[in-house]
Each structure stands twice: as structure tokens, then as C-alpha cells.
Design a protein around this motif. Sequence first.
Motif, PDB file in Angstrom:
ATOM      1  N   GLY A   7      52.907 -23.388 -10.437  1.00  0.00           N
ATOM      2  CA  GLY A   7      51.951 -22.416 -10.946  1.00  0.00           C
ATOM      3  C   GLY A   7      51.410 -22.868 -12.279  1.00  0.00           C
ATOM      4  O   GLY A   7      52.093 -23.571 -13.032  1.00  0.00           O
ATOM      5  N   PHE A   8      50.176 -22.478 -12.592  1.00  0.00           N
ATOM      6  CA  PHE A   8      49.525 -22.899 -13.823  1.00  0.00           C
ATOM      7  C   PHE A   8      49.191 -21.680 -14.683  1.00  0.00           C
ATOM      8  O   PHE A   8      48.721 -20.660 -14.177  1.00  0.00           O
ATOM      9  CB  PHE A   8      48.264 -23.697 -13.517  1.00  0.00           C
ATOM     10  N   VAL A   9      49.423 -21.822 -15.993  1.00  0.00           N
ATOM     11  CA  VAL A   9      49.398 -20.694 -16.913  1.00  0.00           C
ATOM     12  C   VAL A   9      48.572 -21.049 -18.149  1.00  0.00           C
ATOM     13  O   VAL A   9      48.831 -22.076 -18.789  1.00  0.00           O
ATOM     14  CB  VAL A   9      50.842 -20.330 -17.328  1.00  0.00           C
ATOM     15  N   VAL A  10      47.566 -20.224 -18.479  1.00  0.00           N
ATOM     16  CA  VAL A  10      46.787 -20.410 -19.706  1.00  0.00           C
ATOM     17  C   VAL A  10      47.711 -20.120 -20.892  1.00  0.00           C
ATOM     18  O   VAL A  10      48.299 -19.039 -20.971  1.00  0.00           O
ATOM     19  CB  VAL A  10      45.571 -19.476 -19.736  1.00  0.00           C
ATOM     20  N   PRO A  11      47.870 -21.065 -21.832  1.00  0.00           N
ATOM     21  CA  PRO A  11      48.861 -20.901 -22.901  1.00  0.00           C
ATOM     22  C   PRO A  11      48.465 -19.841 -23.922  1.00  0.00           C
ATOM     23  O   PRO A  11      47.290 -19.574 -24.139  1.00  0.00           O
ATOM     24  CB  PRO A  11      48.912 -22.287 -23.543  1.00  0.00           C
ATOM     25  N   SER A  12      49.491 -19.266 -24.561  1.00  0.00           N
ATOM     26  CA  SER A  12      49.239 -18.196 -25.529  1.00  0.00           C
ATOM     27  C   SER A  12      48.447 -18.682 -26.733  1.00  0.00           C
ATOM     28  O   SER A  12      47.742 -17.893 -27.371  1.00  0.00           O
ATOM     29  CB  SER A  12      50.552 -17.568 -25.985  1.00  0.00           C
ATOM     30  N   VAL A  13      48.525 -19.978 -27.058  1.00  0.00           N
ATOM     31  CA  VAL A  13      47.769 -20.482 -28.204  1.00  0.00           C
ATOM     32  C   VAL A  13      46.267 -20.329 -27.962  1.00  0.00           C
ATOM     33  O   VAL A  13      45.491 -20.100 -28.913  1.00  0.00           O
ATOM     34  CB  VAL A  13      48.144 -21.952 -28.501  1.00  0.00           C
ATOM     35  N   ILE A  14      45.832 -20.418 -26.712  1.00  0.00           N
ATOM     36  CA  ILE A  14      44.424 -20.207 -26.375  1.00  0.00           C
ATOM     37  C   ILE A  14      44.129 -18.713 -26.262  1.00  0.00           C
ATOM     38  O   ILE A  14      43.086 -18.231 -26.716  1.00  0.00           O
ATOM     39  CB  ILE A  14      44.059 -20.955 -25.079  1.00  0.00           C
TER      40      ILE A  14
END
Length: 331
Positions: free
Chosen positions: A194-201
Motif C-alpha cells: 500500500g502507498f501512503v502520502v506522508p505527513s510532511v506533505i
Amino acid sequence: IQVVQKVQSGMMPDTGQFPFPFQSPEDGGEYSQSSLGSGFVWDQDGHIVTNNQVVQNADEITVTFHDGTSVDGEVVGADRDSDLAVVKVDYPKERLQPIRVGDSTQVRVGQLAAAIGNPFGLQGTMTIGVISALGRSLPVGAGAQGTYTIPDVIQTDAPINPGNSGGVLVDMDAQLIGVPTAIESSSGVNAGVGFVVPSVIVQKVVPVLIQKGAYDHPWIGISGTTLTSDIAEKMDLDRDQRGILVIDVVPDSPAEAAGLLGSDRLVTLDEQEIRVGGDVIVQIDSQPTQDFEDMTAYLARHTSPGQAVILTVLRDGKQESLELILGVRPT
């Protein structure tokens, strides 16, 4: 988050979410398609964060909280290139508990993580896994100026399925480290990737979406590739040299204004013709660019349109510095 989209007869849009059955049109005209995604509370002003893909082209949005309360929602900001969107609801402040946001740059492979969302309409589902890789790039579509990617993407084997999109991936302290957005699967269900947009973005994009409704991404205006040992050898460079080989420079772009040069000669590598000879970007603002992802991650984390950056390039084997004023990525 439940979304209703009005559709003309004969059109079957793929929302990428968990769909409800189609409602058949009575007269062959317009009908509605419903789908489900996930979201989370950002602040006590009623802002709910989800994926752009969940609410894109929505005609009606219903947000259902953990206690079963359902309220109407309205999109106040969306950004395709980070696949993030913000929905506003009218809900008592004292009943809203914003998520605590963690630092995705401190996440490590092997770390435990939990995905919470609405897979297959099963509200409040939690699955556990590990962070299986970091620094992935996720394509978000092609436009007139090329294909863009979401950088710094987190890969996890925590089961993520249709309907999880827009939910949360949290660490063992229940802090947000990313927003599930895609899976790698031949069957359309979880296959352990699974792929997850990171919290830094997320931290950088969401406040701007709330304030302005849209987010301007910094733009250089090149297409290129990571310099491999074989390509370096074809350019008479040391095989250990790393960097980003500029293939094309977009006309009227910041890259053209800064004087970056694209590749202008063909060589054969593994029985395929590739272009070489362009500038090789080895640093941006003194930060090494070992591969293309290093540059896209730096731009996403630390820069904004209008900002000046210094690119260090190899040109004909010699190092040069170029000042570039970042533009706004074309939509």
C-alpha cells in the motif's frame, strides 16, 4: 465519507473507491453513483481531510462520524498532485478531536503502523503492519508538461483496501504519519503493498487548501532520469557519478530561463536508444541529488513557487552553479 455523483446514462466513471450499486435512470437520462472513502478530523473548525480522488466531481458529500452521526460536507480545497482534499462540515467543536500529526521523515522501515479507515464500507476498521519501504514515488497523472509524482511516499504492508483511501496511517503513538492513497494489486484488493502520502506533505498542503482552496506546487520544468553507472559511462563520466540527467527542458520554463541544457545525442544502451549529453544535476541548495526522487522530495518539503534555488550541475564534465527561480507547476 460517502459521495454521490450524478452521471449521464451510458457513462460509468471509475472513482477508485468502494462503490454502491448503480441507481438505474428512469428515463435513460441522469442517475446517481455512490462510493465510499475515508477521512479524518484536522481541526475543531470542522475541516475533514481525505483524498482528492474520494471527493473529486462529487455532487453530494456525507461525512459519518464514529458515533454514527452523519452531516453534509462541502469541499473547500483540493489538490490533485498530492491527492489531498479538505471537506468542511458544520459540527459542534467540542465533539471534534483533531488528529495528532507525527513526523513522517522520522519513520523507519520495519516500524509498526496501523491503517484506520472504511474498507468495503466496514466503518472504523483497523489493520496493522509494518513500514515496508520509504521514498517511493507515486505518479498522479499526465498533463501537457509531462507526468508528475508524489514524492516521499511511504509503503506499508498494513492491509489497505478500496474504501481506505483518505483515511490514516498512524504510528504506535496514534500520530498521523500518512494518508493511504493507493495499492499495488492485480486483483484490486490488498496484496501487501500500500502507498501512503506522508505527513510532511499533508502538513504543508492542507493549511493552504483551507486558506486558499488550492495549492501551488514548485516547478523547475525539466524531464530527466537518474544517472546510472551505464549512462555515466556513455557520457565519459566516472561510473560512480550520481545525479539527475536532464533529458528535456520545457520551453518558457524556469529551467530554460536558468540556462539548463537538455540531452542532444543518442546512444544505445541495452539495445535501446537513449538521449544523453545534458546537464547532470548533482545538488540543489547544497543538498546532494543522488536520484530524481531526492530533488522532488526536496522541492516538496522545503520550497515554494517564486523561491530561488541554486542548482549545481555537471556540464561537459565541469561543475557549474545556476540560480533558478521556481515557477508554479502547470495544472
